[in-house]
Scaffold this active site. Structure first.
Site, PDB file in Angstrom:
ATOM      1  N   LYS A  86      -8.888  18.572   5.432  1.00 48.82           N
ATOM      2  CA  LYS A  86      -7.940  19.683   5.554  1.00 48.82           C
ATOM      3  C   LYS A  86      -8.684  21.001   5.418  1.00 48.82           C
ATOM      4  CE  LYS A  86      -3.442  21.126   3.604  1.00 48.82           C
ATOM      5  NZ  LYS A  86      -2.451  20.863   2.544  1.00 48.82           N
ATOM      6  N   SER A 109       2.238  20.596   4.059  1.00 48.23           N
ATOM      7  CA  SER A 109       1.304  21.447   4.765  1.00 48.23           C
ATOM      8  C   SER A 109       0.112  20.686   5.356  1.00 48.23           C
ATOM      9  CB  SER A 109       0.777  22.552   3.857  1.00 48.23           C
ATOM     10  OG  SER A 109       0.139  22.007   2.754  1.00 48.23           O
ATOM     11  N   SER A 127       2.903  18.172  -0.024  1.00 49.02           N
ATOM     12  CA  SER A 127       2.170  18.382   1.210  1.00 49.02           C
ATOM     13  C   SER A 127       1.327  17.228   1.718  1.00 49.02           C
ATOM     14  CB  SER A 127       1.274  19.619   1.065  1.00 49.02           C
ATOM     15  OG  SER A 127       2.098  20.754   0.950  1.00 49.02           O
TER      16      SER A 127
END
Lengths: 149, 541
Positions: B121, B196, B220
């Site tokens: 990420k 997210s 997330s």
């Protein structure tokens, strides 16, 4: 040490000010909580701090404190959304939280470890310097610091 | 802390699997030679193990495997857009280097993640790659160091293929909040992958990489895992080092992981978890070899979960939750019962208060954490005549809408005179939430719930309605407030998209009981009949 100019640029916290309280009025807090039973929510007594409405956010002041320039259109756009959210936060005002200790953290790591206070040289200072937008060896260049009236 | 899973005694799993027994896991046929439609229906297997076997036997090279994944990545990226940055050249080089070391007989060449393509990420710092946090304010920023979790992945032999897309600085539930691109859901490209960590979830779901790292502050990792039909793990707060994770809310953030199977997820967790002197909130509790505790299907007793007590959180199955989700979770509950466990409904008082409390705490901590993005030491700078204006303009220009909103809300909640009304009360609610979980986890080994009130919704559906988006986090935020571990395992489908939309089952455990969650999750996954969570777009290759 902060220079006088820099220090005066930091907004002074108005510690002496208390939020203006109004009588609690019937409010609906949106969105509705998912639990069908709200039996855990106990309304607090009407008197006292925290039971009334708090002063709504002053966007100009907040944007200044957060050092984010807001254009007038943006301020207009943000204002109702932030108001809606802070109203929603207001749900917590009517819950009886008397004698509940606030939790600073999850508390899963009680064994907080401190390392030895021994400075080490970071081995990639070049990359740090390279990332600086405005550099004039050995200084990080910034524009003048103005006294805010 | 409650004792380890009661059924442990009854599971054959306490007998450690000898290494040759690993051959019992069927190797996953390469997706190029066996498109999704012809794969035998059945449980997911371990891609990490099958890569390991091919490398050790010499059947395949790391360069070959990396090239296969990169080629699938390139083919699917125009539609998915999971990656902000693809590091193909570096990945190919690393794979070749690994092959050279294996060929020269180097003793430690084949680490636990050798040759495994991973996605990271973009809020995790990677020294040789841009790390933007999904934000324009860090556009072009290259960190001076690797996050500890990235360093550990590399040391284990993983090949980092790129940085995955996210909502800016982790703030959002759809990945539409990225400053760069919108990632789509591999199950239906008109829908969000969740957020997210949407890019990390969709990349694993579409087999662009095998496992990936994400972060979970309010759900997330878990919500995108549910939306994309992959396994997602949120570890206990303190289980995994946060050094190098761009901080959003420091008392809530954790680094989590995605895999297409519980086994792979367990493997990557063992690699990245553990104490780190660079993160004083990291725990020194020993990290078990989580994958070695997972029992293979043919060794399971008929009631492998006998004695396990499971509580379904009542508040997560009522008003506001889609019918299809409720029936998937109830189906999962009855599957767990068939495996021998006791499943009962349990109520968590204060459950619904967790959502506003979370947003107050997260916004407040974010307003502090994001003050470092001032255009001075890194990132984009907008020039100005005086310093305050430089800060103001750089931040106005570089930070996105949602991020600004949360900073302003946090600034408000922390303003003088408001601490008692907001921040302190939110912390008190945090205590209530922790206590109610603790009580429930004394009576039950594991708590279950959906990971989200619905399956993936359409792109654009919630963008104008922040509260509607926040409302979707109700299933996940309380777990962050209490710092507990949680695992999401795909358990069913709802209607929608070309082949249905996946739904994940969230399993919550006591602190540092990831092992229990993974053991139960693995048994659940391996015994789930006739459900394949490979998205239809892979059949087109």
């Amino acid at each position: 040490m902060l220079s006088a100019a820099a220090a005066s640029a930091i907004p002074r916290l108005r510690c002496a000010t208390r939020p203006r309280l109004r009588r609690p009025s019937a409010r609906t807090y949106w969105p509705r909580p998912f639990s069908s039973s709200s039996s855990h929510v106990t309304p607090a007594p009407a008197a006292g701090a925290g039971a009334g409405e708090l002063e709504p956010p002053d966007l100009t002041r907040l944007a200044n404190a957060a050092r984010i320039s807001l254009s007038p259109q943006e301020a207009e756009e943000f204002e109702p959304k932030i108001r809606q959210l802070t109203d929603w936060f207001g749900q917590l005002q009517v819950v009886d939280l008397e004698s509940i200790e606030p939790s600073l953290r999850a508390g899963t790591t009680a064994d907080s470890s401190l390392r030895e206070d021994k400075p080490e040289t970071f081995d990639n200072r070049d990359a740090i310097v390279e990332a600086i937008p405005s550099y004039d060896d050995p200084y990080i260049k910034v524009p003048r610091v103005l006294n805010k009236e | 802390m409650p004792p380890p899973l009661q059924a442990h005694r009854l599971l054959i799993s306490h007998r450690r699997l000898p290494t040759p027994a690993r051959r019992r896991f069927t190797a996953v046929p390469s997706l190029q030679s066996a498109p999704a439609t012809t794969l035998a229906p059945g449980p997911a297997t371990s891609s990490i193990l099958s890569i390991r076997e091919s490398l050790l036997s010499g059947e395949r090279t790391a360069a070959d495997i990396t090239s296969e994944y990169l080629s699938r990545l390139r083919r699917t990226e125009p539609s998915l857009r999971s990656f902000i940055h693809v590091a193909d050249a570096a990945a190919e080089r690393e794979a070749e280097e690994l092959d050279r070391r294996i060929a020269s007989g180097e003793k430690d060449a084949v680490g636990p993640l050798a040759g495994v393509p991973v996605g990271v990420k973009d809020n995790l710092c990677t020294a040789n790659m841009p790390s933007t946090g999904g934000s324009r304010i860090l556009d072009g920023y290259r960190p001076a160091y690797d996050a500890t979790v990235v360093r550990r992945l590399r040391e284990a032999g993983a090949i980092v293929v790129g940085k995955t897309n996210l909502d800016e600085f982790g703030m959002g539930s759809t990945t539409e909040g990225s400053a760069f691109q919108v990632t789509t859901n591999p199950w239906d490209n008109s829908r969000v992958p969740g957020g997210s960590s949407g890019g990390s979830a969709s990349a694993v779901s579409a087999r662009q990489c095998i496992v990936s790292l994400g972060s979970d502050t309010g759900g997330s990792v878990r919500q995108p895992a549910s939306f994309c039909g992959v396994v997602g793990l949120k570890p206990t707060y303190g289980r995994v080092s946060r050094f190098g994770l761009m901080a959003y809310a420091s008392s809530l953030d954790v680094v989590g992981c995605f895999g297409s199977s519980v086994f792979d997820t367990a493997t990557i967790l063992s690699v990245v978890a553990g104490h780190d002197k660079m993160d004083s909130t990291s725990s020194s509790q020993v990290v078990p070899d989580y994958a070695s505790e997972l029992v293979s299907l043919d060794l399971l007793e008929s009631k492998p979960l006998a004695g396990v007590r499971i509580g379904i959180i009542q508040e997560t199955l009522g008003e506001g939750v889609a019918n299809g989700v409720i029936s998937s979770i109830k189906g999962a509950a009855s599957h767990l019962e068939q495996l021998g466990s006791l499943v009962e409904e349990v109520s968590l008082p204060s459950f619904s208060l967790g959502l506003p409390a979370y947003y107050i705490l997260a916004s407040s901590e974010a307003s502090s954490n994001l003050s470092r993005y001032d255009g001075i030491r890194y990132g984009r700078q907008v020039s100005a005549d005086d310093l305050n204006e430089l800060y103001g303009e750089s931040r106005a220009n570089g930070l996105g809408h949602e991020v600004k909103m949360r900073i302003l809300m946090g600034t408000y909640a922390l303003s003088a005179g408001y601490y008692d009304a907001y921040y302190k009360r939110a912390q008190q609610v945090r205590t209530l939430v922790k206590e109610s979980f603790k009580d429930a986890l004394e009576r039950y080994d594991i708590l279950i719930s959906p990971a989200a009130p619905s399956a993936a919704y359409k792109i654009g559906e919630k963008t104008n309605d922040p509260l509607a988006m926040y409302a979707g986090d109700i299933m996940t935020v309380n777990v962050n407030l209490a710092g507990l571990p949680a695992l999401v395992v795909p358990c069913g489908f709802v209607e929608g998209g070309p082949a249905g939309l996946p739904v994940g089952l969230q399993m919550i455990g006591s602190p540092f009981c990831e092992g229990n969650l993974l053991r139960v999750g693995h048994i659940f996954e391996q015994t789930l009949q006739n459900l394949s969570f490979v998205p239809p777009l892979l059949a087109e290759s």
